[in-house]
Design an enzyme around this catalytic site. Sequence first.
Site, mmCIF file in Angstrom:
data_model
loop_
_atom_site.group_PDB
_atom_site.id
_atom_site.type_symbol
_atom_site.label_atom_id
_atom_site.label_comp_id
_atom_site.label_asym_id
_atom_site.label_seq_id
_atom_site.Cartn_x
_atom_site.Cartn_y
_atom_site.Cartn_z
ATOM 1 N N GLY A 220 3.308 -6.213 -1.600
ATOM 2 C CA GLY A 220 3.150 -5.539 -3.051
ATOM 3 C C GLY A 220 2.966 -4.237 -2.848
ATOM 4 O O GLY A 220 1.953 -4.031 -1.837
ATOM 5 N N ASP B 246 8.265 -0.636 -6.785
ATOM 6 C CA ASP B 246 7.794 -0.054 -5.373
ATOM 7 C C ASP B 246 7.904 1.226 -5.314
ATOM 8 O O ASP B 246 7.377 2.035 -4.381
ATOM 9 C CB ASP B 246 8.696 -0.865 -4.102
ATOM 10 C CG ASP B 246 7.937 -2.286 -3.992
ATOM 11 O OD1 ASP B 246 8.404 -3.153 -4.770
ATOM 12 O OD2 ASP B 246 7.256 -2.277 -2.895
HETATM 13 O O1 MRU Z 1 8.452 -7.578 -0.829
HETATM 14 P P1 MRU Z 1 7.433 -7.574 -1.743
HETATM 15 O O2 MRU Z 1 6.836 -8.785 -1.970
HETATM 16 O O3 MRU Z 1 6.194 -6.493 -1.011
HETATM 17 O O4 MRU Z 1 7.799 -6.919 -2.974
HETATM 18 C C1 MRU Z 1 6.921 -6.692 -4.025
HETATM 19 C C2 MRU Z 1 7.549 -6.278 -5.193
HETATM 20 O O5 MRU Z 1 8.674 -6.295 -5.260
HETATM 21 C C3 MRU Z 1 6.509 -5.998 -6.514
HETATM 22 O O6 MRU Z 1 7.034 -6.086 -7.825
HETATM 23 C C4 MRU Z 1 6.172 -4.491 -6.351
HETATM 24 O O7 MRU Z 1 5.699 -4.215 -5.054
HETATM 25 C C5 MRU Z 1 5.364 -4.231 -7.298
HETATM 26 S S1 MRU Z 1 3.708 -4.674 -7.219
HETATM 27 C C6 MRU Z 1 2.544 -4.545 -8.171
#
Ligand code: MRU
Length: 370
Positions: free
Chosen positions: A54, A247
């Site tokens: 995240g 992200d």
């Molecule tokens: O690959 P991840 O689990 O780190 O991806 C996370 C996401 O895509 C979330 O939607 C993003 O980080 C926004 S979090 C508040």
Amino acid sequence: MNIDGKARRTIWLEEGGRSIGVIDQTQLPYHFTTRSITGLDGAAEAISTMVVRGAPLIGVTGAYGLMLALQGDPSDGSLAAAFEQLNATRPTAVNLRWALERVRAKVAGLPPAERAEAAKAEAGAIAEEDVAMCASIGEHGLQVFQQLAAARPAERQGQPLNVLTHCNAGWLATVDWGTALAPIYKAHRAGLNIHVWVDETRPRNQGASLTAFELGREGVPHTVIVDNAGGHLMQHGQVDAVIVGTDRTTRTGDVCNKIGTYLKALAAHDNGVPFYVALPASTIDWTIGDGVAEIPIEARSSQEVTHIQGRISSGSAAGQLATVQLTPDGSAGFNPAFDVTPARLVSALITERGVAAASEEGLKGLYGDA
Ligand code: MRU
């Protein structure tokens, strides 16, 4: 947020800052376990193997990772090497670079002996600000949901507001509250009748495992669906709004989020369903104008596509975690972890400073002073 009635955060200091504690997200939803991270390599490994994940939480973990590196060796060379090592762990979430740059700017001009303490203070400040920003996103998003609920036709009043989300942009993705899930928690606590469609989010299933876990612990009504079901539900009036995290957000309002987000935005656009993106300022990359062309997309192991992890539900091994193969021997897999949704498909950005159009004007209207 609540784990068995106890308020918890996703990251904390241990031993006065000699190590950091985190929730091991690779074990959820089956086992709630925590891990102690000691040293730079431990922090880098926790990010790359997605023990923590995240965008905001990656940033905070990176900041504490610099602190751990400086405790071992506070020299200029160590600072530069640790920055590079941590920054390379996950390339898409801009929060990581942002947090590392913030800590580096605070400590670089100090005598080496003072750097680790200064890094600890700055990483702590980043963590606290993240909690405050996410809580504020929740308040602004709550108003959006209240307006949506009130605007529904008379025959739909009293029915749940159906919100669809993709991946996990909840408190597990941040320090507390979450981004996309913060408005959902605020709405639920305010008594709004809300129901969440949870995209399972292949290949790593952050929706089925993490979002469903969070919503369950908070008592929010939810239903897990396969990633391909959202368009069908929208065609049949069963989705009032989509809300996701990001992200990396360009200065023009393009958003890069978990792979599959773009397809949800297309389906929402085709069906007149509002598509909201929730984000803190730390997710905006002001240096980028064209998300599709310029945002680096992380490609993860093809094994995440060809295999899947779950809990054995019957037989002598019941309860154990297992990884099983889904594809024929020899079939290749390809695993881009994120995609970009162009600003034209985003109904609005919900930030800690308020709600804005997904455009350069919209973002400048909120952050022009920053
Ligand atoms: O690959 P991840 O689990 O780190 O991806 C996370 C996401 O895509 C979330 O939607 C993003 O980080 C926004 S979090 C508040």
